[in-house]
Each structure stands twice: as C-alpha cells, then as structure tokens.
Design an enzyme around this catalytic site. Structure first.
Site, PDB file in Angstrom:
ATOM      1  N   ILE A   1       2.925  -3.449  -8.266  1.00 32.54           N
ATOM      2  CA  ILE A   1       3.215  -5.529  -7.242  1.00 32.54           C
ATOM      3  C   ILE A   1       2.594  -5.767  -6.343  1.00 32.54           C
ATOM      4  CG2 ILE A   1       4.823  -5.234  -9.337  1.00 32.54           C
ATOM      5  CD1 ILE A   1       7.020  -6.116  -6.882  1.00 32.54           C
ATOM      6  N   ASP A   2       2.306  -6.329  -6.401  1.00 29.61           N
ATOM      7  CA  ASP A   2       1.579  -6.742  -4.473  1.00 29.61           C
ATOM      8  C   ASP A   2       2.244  -7.419  -3.642  1.00 29.61           C
ATOM      9  OD1 ASP A   2      -1.066  -7.413  -6.520  1.00 29.61           O
ATOM     10  OD2 ASP A   2      -0.550 -10.037  -6.933  1.00 29.61           O
TER      11      ASP A   2
END
Length: 293
Positions: A128-129
């Site tokens: 995930i970012d």
C-alpha cells in the site's frame, strides 16, 4: 523506484550507473526507452543532474541491495508460523528502493521475523502507498508467499478501504471500471488511459456525507498502483489531502485520507478463514470530527 539526487552537474547515465551499481549500457537503454524521468519529465542520456532532482525509474531492476534489520515499532494484528498481518502507519514506505534503504516496513520486519526469501521485498506479497495506512499481509516462507501471490492475482483476497473524498457524491454506490497506466507526461503518476494500461475496477459505497466531502468505502477488484486515488480523481472526487491526485497541496501534515480497513482470505496453508478489521488512524478521526462542526 525513486531516487533523490545528491550530486551536481554529473551526467544522469553516469550518476545512475554508480548509484544503482548496474551497467551503463543498461542505464542508457532505460533512458532510451523513456523509463527514466527527472522531476516528472523524460530526459536524455546527457542530462546533468542537480542536487535534489527527483529521479524516477519505471522498471523492475535486477539488482541486490543490503537490507538491514532496524528496531522500528510495528502494530502486528495477527501472526502464525506462515504469515502475519500488519497495520501500517501512514508515512511508512513498504519496501526499500534505491535512495530509500532504511526506515521501511521491510527493515522493521527483518528485525523481528523470518521472512520469505525475496532479495528486495522479503515477505511483501502486496503493498500500500507510503501515505496510506492500514492492513497488509506478509509471508514468512517462500511457499506461503507464492500461494498468497496467486490468491491476490486470482482475486481471492478481499481488501476494503475507507476514504474521504472532496465533493459530495449523490448516488449511494458505484463501480469505476477504467484501465490504469503510467502518465506519459509525469512518470511519477498513474492515470486512466487506453495506452500501455491494465484493467482496473473499484467498487465504492457512500458511508457519510459532509458539507463538501464524502466518506466512502472502496472494494478493490484489481490492485493497480494508486488505483483508488486515480479512479476517484477520474470521476471528479479526489481523495482528500492527496498532494498528487487531489486538489492541490496537503491541508494537514497527515497523508491522504485513505485507510486499508479490512482484509479477508482463506489461509493458504491451514485453510482457515482469516478476517481482520482496523479503525482509521487518530489523525483521520480528528479530521472527520473537525469537518462535522
């Protein structure tokens, strides 16, 4: 892959050859194939880097880096002998890359667990970012890593996110079915495009409406880079506080208002049903409380 230049007036092919420890011909081919950008723009081999240039490389390079274990606190939601589930805080990068070798989730995990044997991303099955918070699953051995990877590819892992977007969405639910690829005008960004793109599908439903914002829940059917951020921006409701795809600069020091809320899958080894859910971070809650007043 992101690198921040620390040198001045050196040809970019020479700089990257030294920085990445790969051949100059490999670097020159990457540049020729327009896989290298500086400050969002495609450059040539004779470009001379400047201090603080932002260099992005759109390629999975074949190189090894020495990833060191670091004593970084982690919020472990679940653990068994095969895998674990982490609640990642906003601001933490998931895995090391050139120019960013420390302080990542992988550095923190290596200080505490045995992980699957990936040279660059040990244990990391999906990501995930940096500025997205929430749940992700980590593999402890190669077999579990491979099985989980296949499950994600086959859409057998359900991931649900909570997001606050700018604008008021009037309908209750929706599906965004639009392919995503690299933005040719800014290699640091993704965009909805028919060129060099992959299928991307996001389902969403409204949780709560505010004066000029909407709290939504998103379910990913695919897992493209920046998918929710790109898709919501595409339909005119960008993620709140997102400096890349949002409405300008961040309004708070906290990252974009996007949280990986829950994860559900059948354990690849034990075959047990796995489901975990976490609340949004305190900063996210405080922001919601402020816009209610």
């Amino acid at each position: 892959m992101h690198i921040k230049s620390e040198k001045e007036n050196v040809r970019i092919d020479q700089y990257l050859t030294e920085e990445l420890d790969i051949s100059r011909s490999k670097v020159q081919k990457l540049i020729k194939d327009e896989k290298v950008s500086v400050n969002g723009k495609i450059i040539s081999n004779n470009y001379k880097v400047k201090v603080d240039d932002e260099i992005d490389i759109d390629d999975e390079l074949d190189f090894e880096i020495n990833i060191e274990a670091e004593n970084i606190p982690l919020n472990i939601i679940y653990e068994d002998e095969y895998l674990l589930i982490v609640n990642k805080e906003s601001g933490m990068v998931v895995h090391p890359a050139p120019g960013n070798y420390s302080g990542t989730l992988v550095n923190a995990l290596m200080g505490k667990f045995n992980l699957s044997n990936d040279k660059i991303r040990p244990g990391i099955v999906h990501r995930i970012d940096k500025d997205t918070s929430g749940l992700l699953v980590v593999a402890k051995d190669d077999k579990t890593h491979e099985l989980l990877g296949d499950m994600i590819k086959n859409k057998d892992v359900e991931r649900i996110y909570v997001a606050l977007v700018d604008g008021v969405i009037k309908h209750e639910t929706g599906t965004i079915d639009a392919p995503i690829g690299r933005d040719p005008n800014n290699r640091q960004k993704m965009k909805v495009t028919d060129e060099n793109s992959k299928e991307a599908k996001t389902h969403f439903r409204v949780l709560k409406r505010f004066k000029d914002k909407t709290l939504i829940e998103c379910k990913l059917e695919t897992g493209r880079t920046h998918q929710i951020r790109v898709h919501m921006n595409y339909i005119g409701f960008p993620i709140c506080n997102d400096p890349v795809y949002g409405k300008g600069k961040k309004t708070t020091p906290f990252g974009q208002m996007l949280h990986s809320k829950s994860i559900r899958f059948t354990h690849p080894i034990t075959k047990k049903d796995i489901y975990f859910e976490t609340d949004v971070p305190d900063e996210f809650k405080e922001y919601l409380k402020n816009i209610e007043n």
